[in-house]
Design a protein around this motif. Structure first.
Motif, short mmCIF file in Angstrom:
data_model
loop_
_atom_site.label_atom_id
_atom_site.label_comp_id
_atom_site.label_asym_id
_atom_site.label_seq_id
_atom_site.Cartn_x
_atom_site.Cartn_y
_atom_site.Cartn_z
N PHE A 92 -1.16 -28.24 -12.76
CA PHE A 92 -2.26 -27.54 -13.43
C PHE A 92 -1.76 -26.20 -13.99
N GLY A 93 -2.07 -25.95 -15.25
CA GLY A 93 -1.69 -24.70 -15.88
C GLY A 93 -0.30 -24.68 -16.49
N ALA A 94 0.47 -25.76 -16.35
CA ALA A 94 1.83 -25.78 -16.90
C ALA A 94 1.78 -25.67 -18.42
N ASP A 95 2.43 -24.65 -18.96
CA ASP A 95 2.48 -24.46 -20.40
C ASP A 95 3.87 -24.06 -20.89
N GLN A 96 4.87 -24.26 -20.03
CA GLN A 96 6.26 -23.99 -20.40
C GLN A 96 7.12 -25.16 -19.94
N ILE A 97 8.13 -25.49 -20.75
CA ILE A 97 8.96 -26.65 -20.43
C ILE A 97 10.40 -26.39 -20.86
N ALA A 98 11.32 -26.97 -20.12
CA ALA A 98 12.73 -26.97 -20.50
C ALA A 98 13.28 -28.34 -20.16
N ILE A 99 14.29 -28.77 -20.90
CA ILE A 99 14.94 -30.04 -20.60
C ILE A 99 16.45 -29.85 -20.75
N GLY A 100 17.18 -30.45 -19.83
CA GLY A 100 18.63 -30.37 -19.85
C GLY A 100 19.18 -31.36 -18.84
N LEU A 110 12.11 -29.15 -16.50
CA LEU A 110 11.57 -28.03 -15.73
C LEU A 110 10.21 -27.66 -16.29
N LEU A 111 9.28 -27.34 -15.40
CA LEU A 111 7.92 -26.97 -15.81
C LEU A 111 7.54 -25.66 -15.16
N ALA A 112 6.74 -24.86 -15.87
CA ALA A 112 6.27 -23.58 -15.33
C ALA A 112 4.98 -23.20 -16.04
N SER A 113 4.34 -22.16 -15.53
CA SER A 113 3.12 -21.64 -16.12
C SER A 113 3.30 -20.17 -16.42
N SER A 114 2.86 -19.74 -17.60
CA SER A 114 2.93 -18.33 -17.96
C SER A 114 1.73 -17.55 -17.42
N ARG A 116 -0.32 -18.78 -14.39
CA ARG A 116 -0.62 -19.01 -12.98
C ARG A 116 0.65 -18.80 -12.15
N PRO A 117 0.68 -17.79 -11.27
CA PRO A 117 1.87 -17.53 -10.46
C PRO A 117 2.26 -18.74 -9.63
N GLY A 118 3.54 -18.99 -9.56
CA GLY A 118 4.02 -20.12 -8.76
C GLY A 118 5.48 -20.39 -9.04
N PRO A 119 6.05 -21.36 -8.36
CA PRO A 119 7.47 -21.67 -8.53
C PRO A 119 7.73 -22.55 -9.75
N LEU A 120 8.98 -22.56 -10.20
CA LEU A 120 9.39 -23.57 -11.17
C LEU A 120 9.36 -24.93 -10.49
N ARG A 121 9.09 -25.96 -11.27
CA ARG A 121 9.10 -27.32 -10.75
C ARG A 121 10.02 -28.17 -11.62
N SER A 122 10.71 -29.10 -10.98
CA SER A 122 11.62 -29.97 -11.71
C SER A 122 11.28 -31.43 -11.42
N MET A 123 11.65 -32.29 -12.36
CA MET A 123 11.51 -33.72 -12.15
C MET A 123 12.48 -34.44 -13.05
N PRO A 124 12.90 -35.66 -12.66
CA PRO A 124 13.77 -36.44 -13.54
C PRO A 124 13.07 -36.73 -14.86
N ALA A 125 13.83 -36.71 -15.95
CA ALA A 125 13.24 -36.93 -17.26
C ALA A 125 12.70 -38.34 -17.45
N ASP A 126 13.07 -39.26 -16.55
CA ASP A 126 12.52 -40.61 -16.66
C ASP A 126 11.22 -40.77 -15.88
N GLY A 127 10.76 -39.70 -15.23
CA GLY A 127 9.50 -39.76 -14.50
C GLY A 127 9.57 -40.52 -13.20
N SER A 128 10.76 -40.77 -12.69
CA SER A 128 10.90 -41.56 -11.46
C SER A 128 10.45 -40.80 -10.22
N ALA A 129 10.24 -39.51 -10.33
CA ALA A 129 9.74 -38.70 -9.21
C ALA A 129 8.81 -37.64 -9.76
#
Length: 332
Positions: A92-100, A110-114, A116-129
């Motif tokens: 919820f609130g994620a509005d920033q993204i990076a891919i590498g 990588l996902l983040a929000s500008s 809502r305070p919180g940690p960066l989150r990562s996930m495989p680009a294939d959506g397996s997790a």
């Protein structure tokens, strides 16, 4: 030149526009993957411009792939392939993204929000997790502006430096548990973009205390504690916003590519500039073919993906506009 389009319920097929404008054709809901269907339809028709989304929140590119957030989902595209929507919802609130890529070369988002305070989150680009907090996340910290290149994460953290709250710049290994501060931040300044390059970190800082609006600066941290170097700036007012788009680099990190844009007199984006890392020397500057069509964009191996405010869902006022891919050559 026509554009095959992608839309949602309530979108109508657009009539052919006047000369010099885009032609869009909205996709009817089908229960499939709308960005993939729009892309495949455009390829079959031989179009070089294809509308991939009506309302995109953020877009990034890295290691040969592009990714964006639209309709609460991440969409990933590899060069030459149709986009793929990951079924998992973004936090919820994620509005920033990076891919590498991570250290092993696995494509990662990588996902983040500008907001809502919180940690960066990562996930495989294939959506397996699902998206999960990165190992170096600190409880209660507000991390944002992620970048990722070859397993090195760059980001901004809201933290106290010398007793004052600052938006700093940090780096960490994607699989590491500690991060290193690379810039201590400054008063009235936020950090909106970051990317690790050879010998340092490129980042965009926004000075909200600027007398006539906002001042946005592209900076590069020095090697071995050298002073931070300013590379470019965009000064904007309330009636003519502007800034820098997603930062990119060559795979080896020796070149930094930055899109600079403004809404002043429809000149956006102004240019795309390449700098050498780590010294920040200007290598090349050009105006992309879509510079009158999109606020900012990213280069991909087979073309360019950019936002266009003329392609938005009816009644939609948030986000960055529609997302268009311009292929370098017409598909066979």
């Amino acid at each position: 030149m026509s554009v095959t389009g992608c839309g949602g319920a309530g979108d109508e097929d657009a009539a052919t526009a006047t000369s010099g404008q885009l032609t869009t054709r909205a996709a009817r809901p089908s229960g499939g993957d709308p960005p993939a269907e729009a892309y495949q339809r455009g390829v079959r028709a031989g179009h070089r411009k294809i509308l991939l989304a009506r309302d995109v929140v953020a877009v990034a590119a890295g290691d040969g792939r592009a990714a964006w957030i639209a309709d609460g989902r991440v969409v990933v595209r590899a060069a030459g392939a149709a986009p793929r929507t990951i079924a998992r919802p973004v936090p919820f609130g994620a509005d920033q993204i990076a891919i590498g890529a991570d250290r092993d070369g696995t494509p990662t988002v990588l996902l983040a929000s500008s907001e809502r305070p919180g940690p960066l989150r990562s996930m495989p680009a294939d959506g397996s997790a699902p998206p999960t907090p990165v190992p170096f996340a600190a409880d209660g910290r507000a991390d944002s502006a992620p970048g990722l290149r070859r397993g090195v994460v760059s980001f901004s953290r809201t933290e106290r430096v010398g007793g004052r709250l600052r938006h700093t710049v940090r780096t960490a290994r994607l699989d590491g548990r500690e991060s290193v501060r690379r810039w201590d931040g400054a008063a009235d300044t936020t950090v909106t973009r970051t990317l690790a390059v050879r010998g340092g970190v490129a980042f965009v800082s926004s000075d909200d205390g600027y007398e006539y609006g906002s001042s946005h600066a592209l900076r590069l941290t020095g090697r071995g504690g050298a002073p931070v170097r300013g590379l470019e700036a965009v000064d904007t007012g309330e009636s003519a916003p502007g800034s820098f788009g997603a930062l990119q680099s060559t795979p080896d990190g020796t070149r930094l590519i930055a899109t600079r844009w403004t809404d002043d007199q429809r000149s956006h984006p102004w240019d795309v500039t390449t700098f050498r890392a780590p010294d920040g020397t200007l290598v090349e500057r050009h105006h992309p073919a879509d510079h009158l069509e999109g606020d900012w964009g990213v280069d991909v191996p087979d073309g360019r993906i950019y936002t266009d405010m003329r392609h938005v869902r009816v009644g939609q006022i948030s986000g960055e506009g529609g997302l268009v891919i311009r292929l370098r050559r017409a598909a066979p």
